[in-house]
Design a protein around this motif. Structure first.
Motif, short mmCIF file in Angstrom:
data_model
loop_
_atom_site.label_atom_id
_atom_site.label_comp_id
_atom_site.label_asym_id
_atom_site.label_seq_id
_atom_site.Cartn_x
_atom_site.Cartn_y
_atom_site.Cartn_z
N ARG A 149 0.84 -1.21 0.00
CA ARG A 149 0.00 0.00 0.00
C ARG A 149 0.87 1.26 0.00
N ALA A 150 1.94 1.24 0.78
CA ALA A 150 2.80 2.43 0.89
C ALA A 150 3.60 2.69 -0.38
N PHE A 151 4.07 1.63 -1.01
CA PHE A 151 4.98 1.76 -2.15
C PHE A 151 4.45 1.04 -3.39
N GLY A 152 3.16 1.10 -3.58
CA GLY A 152 2.55 0.43 -4.72
C GLY A 152 3.11 0.86 -6.06
N ASP A 153 3.57 2.11 -6.15
CA ASP A 153 4.13 2.61 -7.41
C ASP A 153 5.35 1.79 -7.85
N VAL A 154 6.07 1.23 -6.91
CA VAL A 154 7.25 0.42 -7.21
C VAL A 154 6.90 -1.06 -7.18
N LEU A 155 6.30 -1.49 -6.11
CA LEU A 155 6.15 -2.92 -5.86
C LEU A 155 5.15 -3.62 -6.77
N ALA A 156 4.03 -3.00 -7.08
CA ALA A 156 3.02 -3.66 -7.92
C ALA A 156 3.61 -4.05 -9.27
N THR A 157 4.35 -3.15 -9.88
CA THR A 157 4.93 -3.43 -11.19
C THR A 157 5.93 -4.58 -11.11
N LEU A 158 6.81 -4.54 -10.11
CA LEU A 158 7.82 -5.60 -9.99
C LEU A 158 7.19 -6.94 -9.62
#
Length: 152
Positions: free
Chosen positions: A136-145
């Motif tokens: 939730r905090a870093f979805g911009d990075v983690l979701a893609t990876l």
């Protein structure tokens, strides 16, 4: 029900293990990082941050405008299972980026290089809801990876 591997492992290590080491994970204006290279960079930064005292559950502040530094830092924080907050003793900030630990300040690249000696491994599992909170905090990075994509 089987436990799910840690978020850090699923975001990078799992792709490398699955044979995707040479596929692009992060593309910046300056260069492209493969999954293997991004894993090495973030594990090295995590190793350097660990030398400065960052541990699982410890607070850390992240405030950098540079995309490469942001992504690498997010992945290092998650790798160490640290807790991002706004006002911590360990801070990754500024442009050019620095790492502050208490009253000491180090260049970002110095901390990254120091960690190359002993890069931090990914934890086997996340404690409690850590993985979900970081997604939730870093979805911009983690979701893609997590989905095997390429960050830009």
């Amino acid at each position: 029900m089987a436990r799910v591997s840690s978020l850090a492992f699923r975001a990078l290590d799992a792709h490398v293990v699955a044979g995707r080491a040479d596929e692009p994970a992060l593309v910046t204006r300056e260069r492209t990082f493969t999954y293997a290279q991004l894993l090495h960079e973030s594990a090295s930064l995590a190793g350097g941050l660990r030398e400065l005292g960052l541990r699982a559950g410890a607070p850390v502040t992240l405030s950098v405008p540079d995309r490469r530094v942001w992504v690498t830092s997010v992945l290092a924080i998650v790798r160490l299972q640290a807790e991002p907050i706004d006002d911590a003793d360990i801070v990754i900030a500024q442009d050019p980026p620095v790492v502050r630990a208490g009253d000491e300040e180090y260049g970002f690249d110095v901390v990254l290089s120091a960690g190359r000696v002993d890069p931090a491994p990914a934890a086997l599992y996340d404690d409690g809801d850590y993985g979900e909170r970081m997604e939730r905090a870093f979805g911009d990075v983690l979701a893609t990876l997590l989905h095997g994509g390429t960050l830009t």
